[in-house]
Design a protein around this motif. Structure first.
Motif, short mmCIF file in Angstrom:
data_model
loop_
_atom_site.label_atom_id
_atom_site.label_comp_id
_atom_site.label_asym_id
_atom_site.label_seq_id
_atom_site.Cartn_x
_atom_site.Cartn_y
_atom_site.Cartn_z
N GLY A 22 7.20 4.73 3.97
CA GLY A 22 7.64 6.00 4.53
C GLY A 22 7.23 7.23 3.73
N PHE A 23 6.23 7.09 2.88
CA PHE A 23 5.76 8.22 2.07
C PHE A 23 4.60 8.94 2.74
CE2 PHE A 23 7.08 5.34 -1.57
CZ PHE A 23 8.21 6.07 -1.92
N THR A 24 4.57 10.25 2.56
CA THR A 24 3.36 11.00 2.88
C THR A 24 2.46 10.90 1.65
OG1 THR A 24 4.16 13.07 1.93
CG2 THR A 24 4.67 12.67 4.28
N GLN A 25 1.19 11.30 1.79
CA GLN A 25 0.31 11.31 0.63
C GLN A 25 0.85 12.23 -0.45
OE1 GLN A 25 -3.65 12.27 2.03
NE2 GLN A 25 -4.17 10.11 2.27
N GLY A 26 1.38 13.37 -0.04
CA GLY A 26 1.94 14.32 -1.00
C GLY A 26 3.12 13.75 -1.77
N GLU A 27 4.01 13.07 -1.07
CA GLU A 27 5.19 12.48 -1.72
C GLU A 27 4.79 11.40 -2.72
OE1 GLU A 27 8.36 13.07 1.96
OE2 GLU A 27 7.15 11.24 1.84
N LEU A 28 3.89 10.50 -2.30
CA LEU A 28 3.48 9.43 -3.19
C LEU A 28 2.68 9.97 -4.37
CD1 LEU A 28 3.46 6.45 -3.87
CD2 LEU A 28 1.44 6.18 -2.41
N SER A 29 1.85 10.97 -4.13
CA SER A 29 1.07 11.53 -5.24
C SER A 29 2.00 12.13 -6.30
CB SER A 29 0.06 12.56 -4.75
OG SER A 29 0.70 13.68 -4.19
N GLU A 30 3.10 12.75 -5.90
CA GLU A 30 4.06 13.28 -6.87
C GLU A 30 4.70 12.15 -7.67
OE1 GLU A 30 6.92 16.09 -5.41
OE2 GLU A 30 5.40 17.14 -4.23
N LEU A 31 5.05 11.06 -6.99
CA LEU A 31 5.68 9.93 -7.67
C LEU A 31 4.77 9.28 -8.70
CD1 LEU A 31 7.54 8.15 -4.73
CD2 LEU A 31 8.58 9.33 -6.66
N VAL A 32 3.47 9.27 -8.45
CA VAL A 32 2.54 8.62 -9.38
C VAL A 32 1.80 9.63 -10.27
CG1 VAL A 32 2.29 6.60 -7.91
CG2 VAL A 32 0.63 8.44 -7.71
N CYS A 33 2.28 10.88 -10.26
CA CYS A 33 1.74 11.93 -11.14
C CYS A 33 0.24 12.14 -10.95
CB CYS A 33 2.07 11.62 -12.60
SG CYS A 33 3.83 11.55 -12.93
N THR A 34 -0.15 12.31 -9.71
CA THR A 34 -1.54 12.64 -9.40
C THR A 34 -1.52 13.70 -8.30
OG1 THR A 34 -3.73 11.70 -8.99
CG2 THR A 34 -1.93 10.85 -7.62
N THR A 35 -2.68 14.02 -7.77
CA THR A 35 -2.76 15.02 -6.71
C THR A 35 -2.96 14.32 -5.36
OG1 THR A 35 -5.16 15.22 -6.90
CG2 THR A 35 -3.82 16.68 -8.29
N GLN A 36 -2.64 15.02 -4.30
CA GLN A 36 -2.83 14.47 -2.96
C GLN A 36 -4.31 14.20 -2.69
OE1 GLN A 36 -4.21 16.27 -0.07
NE2 GLN A 36 -4.14 14.31 1.00
N PRO A 37 -5.23 15.11 -3.08
CA PRO A 37 -6.65 14.80 -2.84
C PRO A 37 -7.11 13.53 -3.59
CG PRO A 37 -6.39 17.14 -3.20
CD PRO A 37 -5.07 16.51 -3.53
#
Length: 77
Positions: A22-37
């Protein structure tokens, strides 16, 4: 839907794992300390996550390293 792409052998790719949680790319990228791109590049198979990012992805997506490796290997290259 992502659930329809899950096979007996595992998930189709990293994007499916993300969507199943249920994550968006933006949400998951924040959780793994990276960027959405950067996450988008991983999902598209244009780049691979570092070991630290793999650990963070494994934790966030609640999967084993084997499941994560399988999902990453199915990303387009």
């Amino acid at each position: 839907m992502a659930r329809e792409r899950v096979t007996k052998r595992g998930y189709a790719d990293l994007g499916d794992l993300r969507q199943l949680k249920g994550f968006t790319q933006g949400e998951l990228s924040e959780l793994v300390c990276t960027t959405q791109p950067r996450l988008s590049c991983w999902e598209a198979g244009r780049d691979r996550p570092s070991y630290d990012n793999l650990v963070a992805l494994k934790t966030a997506l609640e999967v084993t390293f084997d499941e994560l490796h399988e999902a990453l290997s199915k990303c387009r290259s």
